[in-house]
Design a protein around this motif. Structure first.
Motif, PDB file in Angstrom:
ATOM      1  N   GLY A 336      29.968   0.255  17.409  1.00  0.00           N
ATOM      2  CA  GLY A 336      29.251   1.277  18.155  1.00  0.00           C
ATOM      3  C   GLY A 336      30.070   2.554  18.159  1.00  0.00           C
ATOM      4  N   LEU A 337      29.445   3.688  17.848  1.00  0.00           N
ATOM      5  CA  LEU A 337      30.141   4.958  17.686  1.00  0.00           C
ATOM      6  C   LEU A 337      29.687   5.973  18.728  1.00  0.00           C
ATOM      7  N   HIS A 338      30.471   7.037  18.854  1.00  0.00           N
ATOM      8  CA  HIS A 338      30.015   8.195  19.609  1.00  0.00           C
ATOM      9  C   HIS A 338      28.889   8.863  18.814  1.00  0.00           C
ATOM     10  N   PRO A 339      27.836   9.339  19.487  1.00  0.00           N
ATOM     11  CA  PRO A 339      26.693   9.913  18.750  1.00  0.00           C
ATOM     12  C   PRO A 339      26.924  11.337  18.279  1.00  0.00           C
ATOM     13  N   ILE A 340      28.169  11.756  18.158  1.00  0.00           N
ATOM     14  CA  ILE A 340      28.500  13.138  17.848  1.00  0.00           C
ATOM     15  C   ILE A 340      27.850  13.628  16.556  1.00  0.00           C
ATOM     16  N   ALA A 341      27.640  12.742  15.591  1.00  0.00           N
ATOM     17  CA  ALA A 341      26.993  13.152  14.340  1.00  0.00           C
ATOM     18  C   ALA A 341      25.768  12.299  14.025  1.00  0.00           C
ATOM     19  N   THR A 391      36.690   6.041  13.469  1.00  0.00           N
ATOM     20  CA  THR A 391      37.892   6.839  13.716  1.00  0.00           C
ATOM     21  C   THR A 391      37.596   8.328  13.595  1.00  0.00           C
ATOM     22  N   VAL A 392      36.824   8.698  12.589  1.00  0.00           N
ATOM     23  CA  VAL A 392      36.477  10.116  12.395  1.00  0.00           C
ATOM     24  C   VAL A 392      35.647  10.631  13.568  1.00  0.00           C
ATOM     25  N   MET A 393      34.622   9.871  13.976  1.00  0.00           N
ATOM     26  CA  MET A 393      33.777  10.309  15.089  1.00  0.00           C
ATOM     27  C   MET A 393      34.573  10.396  16.389  1.00  0.00           C
ATOM     28  N   ASP A 394      35.456   9.440  16.597  1.00  0.00           N
ATOM     29  CA  ASP A 394      36.297   9.453  17.793  1.00  0.00           C
ATOM     30  C   ASP A 394      37.197  10.684  17.801  1.00  0.00           C
ATOM     31  N   MET A 429      29.143  17.896   3.445  1.00  0.00           N
ATOM     32  CA  MET A 429      27.695  17.822   3.318  1.00  0.00           C
ATOM     33  C   MET A 429      27.261  16.464   2.756  1.00  0.00           C
ATOM     34  N   GLN A 430      27.996  15.954   1.788  1.00  0.00           N
ATOM     35  CA  GLN A 430      27.681  14.638   1.250  1.00  0.00           C
ATOM     36  C   GLN A 430      27.889  13.565   2.309  1.00  0.00           C
ATOM     37  N   HIS A 431      28.897  13.765   3.158  1.00  0.00           N
ATOM     38  CA  HIS A 431      29.136  12.834   4.254  1.00  0.00           C
ATOM     39  C   HIS A 431      27.952  12.839   5.215  1.00  0.00           C
ATOM     40  N   ALA A 432      27.439  14.033   5.533  1.00  0.00           N
ATOM     41  CA  ALA A 432      26.285  14.146   6.424  1.00  0.00           C
ATOM     42  C   ALA A 432      25.049  13.482   5.820  1.00  0.00           C
ATOM     43  N   ARG A 433      24.947  13.497   4.498  1.00  0.00           N
ATOM     44  CA  ARG A 433      23.811  12.863   3.809  1.00  0.00           C
ATOM     45  C   ARG A 433      23.963  11.350   3.684  1.00  0.00           C
TER      46      ARG A 433
END
Length: 448
Positions: A336-341, A391-394, A429-433
């Protein structure tokens, strides 16, 4: 004429259902997993505690999901994308800014345009009810197709394998029903249902949420922490069109996301301190709109919240293992992640795509769906990606929730630097996709 004693009453033995894979949890991840696993050539039973939607199109409940491009590719490969796109809003641009409440946003920003990485949008915003309905309809089509294939096999006099299932059991949704207990030993796993029936299978897939009873029963621990933040979700109607732009405005309380929906509507995912969220939710419409507009800004003209609003606590968790004997964790049961993205659902769909591919490859080799080597491959593939994403979202949440002036200056300069460096910008951008890393075939739009 003499008669013997009345025969003792013998209740019928509980029914035992047989399938290749039992999926526990019939939410969006569980139903998508059922379709993908069925397309891999395996029979599936889904056990879900809540009843199916009582009507074909239930009322909008305020819940909306951002499907990244990779997730759209998965649904395209499964034949569901057109149904989702008919009720969805493409995300064409992403605009990221930093600021403080009551102040103008920083002039240093980050802007992504989908055309810089291809013709396809970054993703699709779809109301959850439309996703659920599309999934239920797809399951019905698969079940009908399985019934016809089974009947044709019988009419042709083909020799059916010993493990062949009754036609209605090829893809079956049991709802509402609760799994009371499971046993996972030897060549099979067995789930005992609360209504007395049993399901015998080769593999159990846990899609039963962040507090997964199956994970707990298997003794799988989690690493977890609370952010002391709450997510406030609401739908906003606004005067001007959003042009398919998703806005992420970072504030000291947390990110304030404005995500485009169909029409002149946007979905808010508003992160706030946990101690303030209940009071905000309890405000009357006028006061809530006033607080919302302080954060929303005026770029879309007059705006007001419509429909239901709700909040939920934000935290992080990840399972120390994603598999056990004849058990695989998928979606929130695993992480479960933070919904930041907005990557939570998408990360779960990556799990689905990877597990379906592993099972499809194993099926071609004649392997048991619960074979330890298949489950180990799934775990290697998915756990590392989940740890990195979490880890990135955190880190992003902690970085952008810090209001110290030196930190604000550094992150604003960082946004501006990424915006001016095409290779780095393209990577994000590729990460967002959802197009980064070793992708399962379904996430590349290819069949299993």
């Amino acid at each position: 004429m003499t008669t013997g004693p009345e025969p003792a009453f013998r209740p019928a033995a509980p029914e035992t259902l047989t399938t290749d894979v039992l999926i526990v949890g019939g939410g969006m991840i569980g139903l998508t997993a059922a379709i993908a696993v069925a397309r891999a050539g395996l029979s599936v039973i889904v056990a879900e505690e809540t009843p199916p939607p009582p009507t074909l199109l239930p009322a909008f409940d305020g819940r909306v999901s951002a499907l990244a491009h990779g997730s759209c590719q998965l649904y395209r490969a499964l034949g569901l994308y057109d149904a989702l796109a008919a009720d969805g809003q493409p995300i064409l641009d992403i605009h990221v800014t930093d600021g403080r409440l009551g102040e103008a946003a920083s002039p240093l920003f980050l802007h992504f345009h989908h055309g810089d990485v291809g013709a396809e949008p970054f993703g699709l915003m779809v109301e959850n009810r439309h996703i659920r309905i599309a999934l239920h309809r797809a399951l019905e089509r698969i079940a009908d197709s399985s019934n016809r294939q089974f009947a044709q096999m019988s009419l042709n006099g083909a020799v059916l394998p010993e493990t062949a299932l009754a036609a209605e059991e090829r893809v079956r949704l049991l709802a509402p029903v609760k799994v009371a207990a499971t046993a996972r030993d030897g060549a099979f796993a067995t789930a005992t249902l609360a209504d007395g029936r049993a399901v015998r299978c080769r593999l159990i897939v846990a899609c039963d949420g962040r507090h997964s009873p199956l994970r707990e029963a298997a003794g799988i621990r989690t690493v977890a922490w609370d952010y002391r933040q709450a997510g406030i979700v609401a739908t906003v109607e606004h005067e001007r069109p959003h042009a398919g732009v998703a806005y992420e405005h970072f504030l000291p309380g947390g990110p304030f996301a404005i995500l485009p929906m169909t029409g002149n509507r946007s979905s808010l995912v508003w992160t706030e301190r946990a101690d303030l969220a209940p009071a905000l939710i309890a405000l009357d419409a006028a006061d809530f709109d006033a607080e919302m507009r302080r954060r929303f800004g005026t770029h879309l003209g007059a705006a007001r919240a419509v429909g239901p609003r709700f909040s939920y606590p934000l935290g992080f968790h990840i399972a120390t293992r994603f598999v056990e004997r004849r058990l695989a964790l998928v979606g929130d049961s695993a992480h479960g992640l933070h919904p930041i993205a907005g990557q939570g659902l998408n990360l779960g769909l990556r799990d689905v795509a990877a597990l379906a591919e592993v099972l499809a490859d194993g099926c071609r080799l004649g392997l048991d769906p619960g074979d330890p080597t298949l489950l180990a491959r799934y775990e290697r593939w998915r756990r590392l990606d989940s740890v990195v994403m979490g880890t990135v979202m955190d880190g992003l949440n902690r970085l952008f929730s810090n209001d110290a002036p030196p930190v604000r200056l550094l992150r604003d300069l960082g946004l501006a630097a990424v915006n001016r460096l095409p290779p780095l910008k393209k990577f994000f951008m590729q990460h967002a996709r959802g197009s980064i890393g070793k992708l399962p075939r379904l996430l590349d739009g290819r069949p299993l």
